[in-house]
Design an enzyme around this catalytic site. Structure first.
Site, PDB file in Angstrom:
ATOM      1  N   ASP A  40      -8.600   6.178  -9.660  1.00  0.00           N
ATOM      2  CA  ASP A  40      -8.525   7.292 -10.293  1.00  0.00           C
ATOM      3  C   ASP A  40      -8.838   8.746  -9.570  1.00  0.00           C
ATOM      4  O   ASP A  40      -9.286   8.815  -8.671  1.00  0.00           O
ATOM      5  CB  ASP A  40      -9.135   7.629 -11.664  1.00  0.00           C
ATOM      6  CG  ASP A  40      -8.225   6.801 -12.884  1.00  0.00           C
ATOM      7  OD1 ASP A  40      -7.373   6.526 -12.477  1.00  0.00           O
ATOM      8  OD2 ASP A  40      -9.107   6.807 -13.863  1.00  0.00           O
ATOM      9  N   LYS A  62      -4.448  11.168 -12.425  1.00  0.00           N
ATOM     10  CA  LYS A  62      -3.820  12.406 -12.997  1.00  0.00           C
ATOM     11  C   LYS A  62      -4.324  13.487 -12.569  1.00  0.00           C
ATOM     12  O   LYS A  62      -5.676  13.668 -12.324  1.00  0.00           O
ATOM     13  CB  LYS A  62      -4.238  12.140 -14.464  1.00  0.00           C
ATOM     14  CG  LYS A  62      -3.324  13.275 -15.350  1.00  0.00           C
ATOM     15  CD  LYS A  62      -3.804  12.966 -16.788  1.00  0.00           C
ATOM     16  CE  LYS A  62      -4.217  14.325 -17.507  1.00  0.00           C
ATOM     17  NZ  LYS A  62      -4.860  14.413 -18.816  1.00  0.00           N
ATOM     18  N   MET A 177     -13.468  17.769 -20.013  1.00  0.00           N
ATOM     19  CA  MET A 177     -11.850  18.368 -19.857  1.00  0.00           C
ATOM     20  C   MET A 177     -11.731  19.429 -20.691  1.00  0.00           C
ATOM     21  O   MET A 177     -10.723  19.725 -21.277  1.00  0.00           O
ATOM     22  CB  MET A 177     -11.092  17.166 -20.450  1.00  0.00           C
ATOM     23  CG  MET A 177     -11.306  15.851 -19.889  1.00  0.00           C
ATOM     24  SD  MET A 177     -10.747  14.440 -20.618  1.00  0.00           S
ATOM     25  CE  MET A 177     -11.726  14.191 -22.167  1.00  0.00           C
TER      26      MET A 177
HETATM   27  C1  LIG Z   1     -10.845  11.924 -17.967  1.00  0.00           C
HETATM   28  S1  LIG Z   1     -12.513  12.461 -18.059  1.00  0.00           S
HETATM   29  C2  LIG Z   1     -13.224  11.258 -17.331  1.00  0.00           C
HETATM   30  C3  LIG Z   1     -14.967  11.146 -17.367  1.00  0.00           C
HETATM   31  C4  LIG Z   1     -15.750  10.021 -16.890  1.00  0.00           C
HETATM   32  N1  LIG Z   1     -15.232   8.722 -17.391  1.00  0.00           N
HETATM   33  C5  LIG Z   1     -17.014  10.179 -16.899  1.00  0.00           C
HETATM   34  O1  LIG Z   1     -17.725   9.241 -17.585  1.00  0.00           O
HETATM   35  O2  LIG Z   1     -17.568  11.238 -16.190  1.00  0.00           O
HETATM   36  C6  LIG Z   1     -12.454  13.682 -16.671  1.00  0.00           C
HETATM   37  C7  LIG Z   1     -13.498  14.964 -16.928  1.00  0.00           C
HETATM   38  O3  LIG Z   1     -14.977  14.672 -16.579  1.00  0.00           O
HETATM   39  C8  LIG Z   1     -15.753  15.376 -16.109  1.00  0.00           C
HETATM   40  N2  LIG Z   1     -16.020  15.544 -14.831  1.00  0.00           N
HETATM   41  C9  LIG Z   1     -15.920  14.295 -13.989  1.00  0.00           C
HETATM   42  N3  LIG Z   1     -16.407  14.484 -12.925  1.00  0.00           N
HETATM   43  C10 LIG Z   1     -17.194  15.413 -12.846  1.00  0.00           C
HETATM   44  C11 LIG Z   1     -18.172  16.363 -12.015  1.00  0.00           C
HETATM   45  N4  LIG Z   1     -18.383  15.905 -10.826  1.00  0.00           N
HETATM   46  N5  LIG Z   1     -18.737  17.383 -12.401  1.00  0.00           N
HETATM   47  C12 LIG Z   1     -18.435  17.931 -13.638  1.00  0.00           C
HETATM   48  N6  LIG Z   1     -17.460  17.137 -14.619  1.00  0.00           N
HETATM   49  C13 LIG Z   1     -17.037  16.197 -13.986  1.00  0.00           C
HETATM   50  C14 LIG Z   1     -14.821  16.797 -16.350  1.00  0.00           C
HETATM   51  O4  LIG Z   1     -15.053  17.330 -17.636  1.00  0.00           O
HETATM   52  C15 LIG Z   1     -13.369  16.158 -16.097  1.00  0.00           C
HETATM   53  O5  LIG Z   1     -12.317  16.947 -16.745  1.00  0.00           O
END
Ligand SMILES: C[S@@+](CC[C@H](N)C(=O)[O-])C[C@H]1O[C@@H](n2cnc3c(N)ncnc32)[C@H](O)[C@@H]1O
Length: 269
Positions: A40, A62, A177
């Protein structure tokens, strides 16, 4: 251990939040043993170095609302490769079952009769807070937290989020998100009884070397996020525990000017 008896399988693997050391030993083993890695957008691409040199690497991310592959296509790909007898590592940012659509992929695999395993990962919801010095629970300030999708459109009818209940029924709220939709999230929390002076933190690119955190209140956070040019990926943390950051911040964050030049140079991989 990998035993190729001609039968394929799929590992749904959490890659952690960004700091490559936050991946689990089991996830690294799956990466090393996989014939195919389907990965991803929001994960540290350096982790792909663990994959076998001969492994097929397929990007299924995405970005900015643009899907490289539909969810059906991704599930179909996992099933097809496993039916070819391959070991497939489906690598997802954070934890695969936290807003990662891992549940849907597991359902598709189950329906197709494909063996699968789930390898939990360190979710950004937990890790970004920890790296910002914000404990999601604390005996004096918070005995509950919820992880909430902030992406639901303001115009959406029949919201799946129970705003009246979560606004005041949970001590600490972590929105994923939510950057583009921050005005709607803030408006719902205020409308449903969360006071305007409630502390809020936005943690951008949590656990990475260019992590950047903005702290304000429900009343001020939108303006602060705009003036700091906050961009995804970021988590928004709402609740009294945010105040602890002042004493507990331990992770050295570069100043905003450096973060901006990094953004210009490397984008949001
Ligand atoms: C589709 S969700 C997936 C979440 C993922 N499965 C998790 O457990 O972190 C994607 C969202 O995770 C958050 N995200 C992912 N990586 C991040 C990071 N390094 N710092 C802050 N937010 C993060 C953001 O809000 C982003 O829009």
């Amino acid at each position: 251990m990998k035993t190729h008896d001609g039968k394929g399988k799929v590992w749904l693997v959490g890659a952690g939040p960004g700091d490559i050391e936050l991946i689990t030993i089991k996830a690294v083993r799956c990466l090393k043993e996989a014939d195919v890695v389907v990965y991803d957008h929001h994960l540290n691409k350096e982790l792909l170095d663990y994959a076998d040199a001969g492994a097929e690497l397929i990007y299924a991310g995405k970005q900015g609302g643009y899907h490289t592959m539909s969810q059906e296509e991704i599930s179909g790909l996992l099933i097809a490769r496993a039916r070819e007898g391959k070991f497939v590592c489906r690598l997802k940012g954070g934890d695969p079952f936290v807003f990662g659509r891992g549940g849907e992929e597991a359902e598709a695999l189950s329906e197709a009769g494909i063996p699968f395993e789930v390898v939990p990962g360190v979710s950004s919801a937990i890790a970004a807070a920890a790296y910002a010095g914000i404990p999601l629970t604390h005996r004096a300030h918070s005995s509950s937290f919820a992880i909430v999708p902030g992406s639901e459109a303001a115009t959406k009818t029949g919201s799946r989020i129970d705003w009246p209940k979560i606004s005041t029924g949970v001590d600490t709220l972590v929105f994923l998100m939510a950057v583009a939709n921050m005005p709607h999230v803030v408006a719902e929390l205020l409308k449903n009884g969360r006071p305007p002076d409630t502390p809020v933190a936005v943690v951008q690119r949590g656990t990475r070397s260019d992590q950047f955190t903005v702290v304000g209140t429900l009343a001020s956070i939108e303006g602060l996020a705009v003036s700091s040019n906050i961009r995804p990926p970021a988590v928004i943390i709402v609740g009294e525990v945010v105040k602890l950051r002042e004493r507990l911040k331990w992770f050295g964050e570069p100043p905003l000017s450096e973060v901006e030049s990094l953004k210009a140079g490397i984008g949001h991989a």
